[in-house]
Motif scaffolding. Structure first.
Motif, PDB file in Angstrom:
ATOM      1  N   UNK A 106      -8.485   5.932   3.384  1.00  0.00           N
ATOM      2  CA  UNK A 106      -7.648   6.603   2.389  1.00  0.00           C
ATOM      3  C   UNK A 106      -6.641   5.718   1.662  1.00  0.00           C
ATOM      4  N   UNK A 107      -6.364   4.544   2.184  1.00  0.00           N
ATOM      5  CA  UNK A 107      -5.340   3.689   1.580  1.00  0.00           C
ATOM      6  C   UNK A 107      -5.994   2.657   0.659  1.00  0.00           C
ATOM      7  N   UNK A 108      -5.594   2.681  -0.613  1.00  0.00           N
ATOM      8  CA  UNK A 108      -6.071   1.728  -1.609  1.00  0.00           C
ATOM      9  C   UNK A 108      -4.997   0.667  -1.836  1.00  0.00           C
ATOM     10  N   UNK A 109      -5.387  -0.510  -2.373  1.00  0.00           N
ATOM     11  CA  UNK A 109      -4.382  -1.543  -2.665  1.00  0.00           C
ATOM     12  C   UNK A 109      -3.220  -0.994  -3.481  1.00  0.00           C
ATOM     13  N   UNK A 110      -2.025  -1.253  -3.008  1.00  0.00           N
ATOM     14  CA  UNK A 110      -0.815  -0.777  -3.680  1.00  0.00           C
ATOM     15  C   UNK A 110      -0.296   0.543  -3.168  1.00  0.00           C
ATOM     16  N   UNK A 111      -1.124   1.315  -2.459  1.00  0.00           N
ATOM     17  CA  UNK A 111      -0.649   2.565  -1.864  1.00  0.00           C
ATOM     18  C   UNK A 111       0.393   2.267  -0.790  1.00  0.00           C
ATOM     19  N   UNK A 112       1.352   3.156  -0.641  1.00  0.00           N
ATOM     20  CA  UNK A 112       2.396   2.981   0.368  1.00  0.00           C
ATOM     21  C   UNK A 112       2.112   3.844   1.590  1.00  0.00           C
ATOM     22  N   UNK A 113       2.367   3.274   2.758  1.00  0.00           N
ATOM     23  CA  UNK A 113       2.194   3.971   4.033  1.00  0.00           C
ATOM     24  C   UNK A 113       3.497   3.874   4.804  1.00  0.00           C
ATOM     25  N   UNK A 114       4.054   5.021   5.183  1.00  0.00           N
ATOM     26  CA  UNK A 114       5.301   5.034   5.953  1.00  0.00           C
ATOM     27  C   UNK A 114       4.972   5.005   7.434  1.00  0.00           C
ATOM     28  N   UNK A 115       5.535   4.031   8.146  1.00  0.00           N
ATOM     29  CA  UNK A 115       5.406   3.977   9.598  1.00  0.00           C
ATOM     30  C   UNK A 115       6.788   4.102  10.221  1.00  0.00           C
ATOM     31  N   UNK A 121       1.857  -1.320  17.622  1.00  0.00           N
ATOM     32  CA  UNK A 121       1.798  -2.442  16.687  1.00  0.00           C
ATOM     33  C   UNK A 121       0.475  -2.587  15.947  1.00  0.00           C
ATOM     34  N   UNK A 122      -0.395  -1.582  15.976  1.00  0.00           N
ATOM     35  CA  UNK A 122      -1.658  -1.690  15.238  1.00  0.00           C
ATOM     36  C   UNK A 122      -1.557  -1.120  13.834  1.00  0.00           C
ATOM     37  N   UNK A 123      -0.495  -0.386  13.523  1.00  0.00           N
ATOM     38  CA  UNK A 123      -0.433   0.299  12.232  1.00  0.00           C
ATOM     39  C   UNK A 123      -0.327  -0.689  11.063  1.00  0.00           C
ATOM     40  N   UNK A 124       0.676  -1.541  11.114  1.00  0.00           N
ATOM     41  CA  UNK A 124       0.922  -2.446   9.981  1.00  0.00           C
ATOM     42  C   UNK A 124      -0.249  -3.379   9.697  1.00  0.00           C
ATOM     43  N   UNK A 125      -0.868  -4.007  10.705  1.00  0.00           N
ATOM     44  CA  UNK A 125      -2.011  -4.875  10.392  1.00  0.00           C
ATOM     45  C   UNK A 125      -3.142  -4.150   9.672  1.00  0.00           C
ATOM     46  N   UNK A 126      -3.419  -2.920  10.067  1.00  0.00           N
ATOM     47  CA  UNK A 126      -4.481  -2.167   9.400  1.00  0.00           C
ATOM     48  C   UNK A 126      -4.126  -1.901   7.940  1.00  0.00           C
ATOM     49  N   UNK A 127      -2.871  -1.571   7.693  1.00  0.00           N
ATOM     50  CA  UNK A 127      -2.417  -1.329   6.317  1.00  0.00           C
ATOM     51  C   UNK A 127      -2.548  -2.605   5.490  1.00  0.00           C
ATOM     52  N   UNK A 128      -2.136  -3.732   6.072  1.00  0.00           N
ATOM     53  CA  UNK A 128      -2.190  -5.001   5.356  1.00  0.00           C
ATOM     54  C   UNK A 128      -3.624  -5.415   5.044  1.00  0.00           C
ATOM     55  N   UNK A 129      -4.536  -5.197   5.981  1.00  0.00           N
ATOM     56  CA  UNK A 129      -5.925  -5.605   5.791  1.00  0.00           C
ATOM     57  C   UNK A 129      -6.546  -4.914   4.579  1.00  0.00           C
ATOM     58  N   UNK A 130      -6.181  -3.646   4.339  1.00  0.00           N
ATOM     59  CA  UNK A 130      -6.782  -2.912   3.218  1.00  0.00           C
ATOM     60  C   UNK A 130      -5.941  -3.010   1.943  1.00  0.00           C
ATOM     61  N   UNK A 132      -2.670  -2.154   1.498  1.00  0.00           N
ATOM     62  CA  UNK A 132      -1.586  -1.194   1.333  1.00  0.00           C
ATOM     63  C   UNK A 132      -0.233  -1.844   1.511  1.00  0.00           C
ATOM     64  N   UNK A 133       0.811  -1.095   1.232  1.00  0.00           N
ATOM     65  CA  UNK A 133       2.181  -1.573   1.409  1.00  0.00           C
ATOM     66  C   UNK A 133       2.857  -0.762   2.506  1.00  0.00           C
ATOM     67  N   UNK A 134       3.341  -1.449   3.516  1.00  0.00           N
ATOM     68  CA  UNK A 134       4.013  -0.783   4.629  1.00  0.00           C
ATOM     69  C   UNK A 134       5.469  -0.494   4.285  1.00  0.00           C
ATOM     70  N   UNK A 135       5.869   0.745   4.473  1.00  0.00           N
ATOM     71  CA  UNK A 135       7.269   1.151   4.315  1.00  0.00           C
ATOM     72  C   UNK A 135       7.753   1.564   5.701  1.00  0.00           C
ATOM     73  N   UNK A 136       8.794   0.923   6.187  1.00  0.00           N
ATOM     74  CA  UNK A 136       9.250   1.124   7.559  1.00  0.00           C
ATOM     75  C   UNK A 136      10.464   2.032   7.611  1.00  0.00           C
ATOM     76  N   UNK A 137      10.367   3.069   8.448  1.00  0.00           N
ATOM     77  CA  UNK A 137      11.545   3.871   8.793  1.00  0.00           C
ATOM     78  C   UNK A 137      11.900   3.532  10.239  1.00  0.00           C
ATOM     79  N   UNK A 138      13.134   3.081  10.460  1.00  0.00           N
ATOM     80  CA  UNK A 138      13.573   2.710  11.807  1.00  0.00           C
ATOM     81  C   UNK A 138      14.367   3.855  12.431  1.00  0.00           C
ATOM     82  N   UNK A 159       3.394   7.020  -2.172  1.00  0.00           N
ATOM     83  CA  UNK A 159       3.148   7.289  -0.753  1.00  0.00           C
ATOM     84  C   UNK A 159       1.804   7.992  -0.575  1.00  0.00           C
ATOM     85  N   UNK A 160       0.922   7.363   0.162  1.00  0.00           N
ATOM     86  CA  UNK A 160      -0.404   7.926   0.427  1.00  0.00           C
ATOM     87  C   UNK A 160      -0.500   8.508   1.824  1.00  0.00           C
TER      88      UNK A 160
END
Length: 380
Positions: A106-115, A121-130, A132-138, A159-160
């Motif tokens: 579902x994530x295309x280049x440039x789409x944002x994913x909030x983690x 720690x597997x979320x961000x690498x998967x987003x980067x591989x496809x 996407x742009x990771x948006x972090x909420x701490x 945000x996708x």
């Protein structure tokens, strides 16, 4: 060759590193999240049976029909929610594969994913591989709860996907019915998909109830919920997980799954299906792991570690700031080398490596192991 890495920030896997160091020094391993006890003997016997019953060839790509039917029954028994085993359930090579498949589908280049961090720690690498742009909420320590007003500021027109995790690894915090209501408000009227990591669904303590988006119609229609038999049946090495999603989402996830692993070990799927048909032992997991949590916390009472609340999962966070000013990675290395206990530095579960002087202990261990580890930790 001049290789441009898509994941240049990955040098060594923190779980593998700490487990390797623990093995090297003969330390008690409370770092990596796996049990040190065997699964049910009945389940192991079903594996032996399945190996003799024409399971040497590929299982169907979406998963063995018998297992998908048992999962549908399990979901109804747990949540009183009906899912279609043919169009809404897909068996994958562990929950991690299904998380990757969802992001890739579902994530295309440039789409944002909030983690949400700290987190798996597997979320961000998967987003980067496809692309996407990771948006972090701490989540702020030490409560590790979501402030939904702050969270809302992370959502944009790009945000996708929003990835949630309950119970959360590593913090042990759980999302409540109110959290689900707030999440519903935020995504209403949008095209945002929810990826819900629920691998510790049966490890919620103190009389609380696991809240899944599957229970909320407005969330269910946009949610992929991911689960793990490795966590539920103490079989992390078998690598069998599954995803539940509406048919239109499932169709796309299966396209990635088909060209990723295609199908999961046939005899293991059959054995789990046979076992679920005869046992609901997983319903005892809250009591089982709550007892282990309490044993470890009681054994650590009076030590210099400050144990944070643990509402779920099989992880216990501990503040060590009363012991040393060391960064958490160095402290975990010294714990192994000098005191013989392995833990995970929580900073490695933040994108920013934020160091709150916290370490994560896994209490999915035998009582003897937990008591022996606590005795060693008491020396600090």
């Amino acid at each position: 060759m001049n290789i441009r890495s898509k994941l240049p920030y990955i040098q060594s896997h923190i779980f593998s590193y700490m487990t390797g160091l623990a093995n090297q020094y003969g330390a008690i391993n409370l770092s990596q999240g796996f049990p040190n006890f065997e699964p049910s003997a009945a389940l192991e016997n079903f594996v032996a049976q399945a190996l003799k019953e024409n399971t040497a060839q590929y299982a169907p790509m979406p998963g063995l029909p018998l297992l998908r039917e048992e999962i549908a029954r399990k979901i109804y028994n747990t949540f009183e929610v009906t899912v279609n085993p043919d169009t809404e359930i897909t068996i994958g090579c562990g929950a991690t594969e299904m998380i990757f498949n969802t992001i890739a589908a579902f994530v295309w280049p440039g789409d944002e994913v909030i983690i949400i961090e700290p987190g798996y720690d597997c979320y961000r690498p998967a987003i980067d591989v496809v692309g996407g742009k990771t948006v972090v909420y701490q989540m702020p320590a030490p409560q590790f709860k979501i402030d939904w007003e702050e969270f809302a500021s992370c959502i944009t027109g790009k945000t996708k996907l929003i990835i949630i995790s309950t119970p959360n690894n590593p913090t042990g915090s759980v999302m409540t019915a109110n959290d689900m209501a707030e999440l519903t408000k935020l995504v209403k009227g949008t095209e945002i998909i929810i990826l819900s990591d629920e691998v510790y669904e049966h490890m919620v303590f103190d009389g609380a109830t696991h809240e899944s988006p599957l229970k909320y119609p407005e969330l269910r229609e946009r949610t992929v919920s991911v689960y793990s038999f490795g966590k539920t049946l103490h079989t992390t090495g078998w690598r069998v997980g599954y995803a539940i999603a509406p048919p239109e989402l499932t169709t796309e996830i299966r396209k990635v799954h088909q060209n990723n692993t295609f199908s999961v070990a046939h005899p293991l799927q059959k054995a789990i299906a046979l076992y679920l048909n005869q046992s609901d032992e997983y319903l005892q997991l809250p009591t089982f792991y709550e007892a282990k949590r309490n044993l470890f916390r009681e054994a650590m009472a009076g030590s210099k570690f400050n144990l944070l609340p643990c509402e779920g999962s099989y992880f216990q966070l501990a503040d060590y700031s009363a012991i040393t000013d060391e960064d958490d990675f160095s402290f975990c290395e010294r714990l192994i080398k000098e005191y013989g206990v392995a833990a995970i530095p929580v900073s490695r579960l933040y994108t920013s490596h934020k160091d709150d002087k916290l370490v994560r202990f896994c209490f999915a261990k035998t009582d003897e192991t937990l008591l022996a580890a606590a005795e060693k930790l008491y020396q600090l």
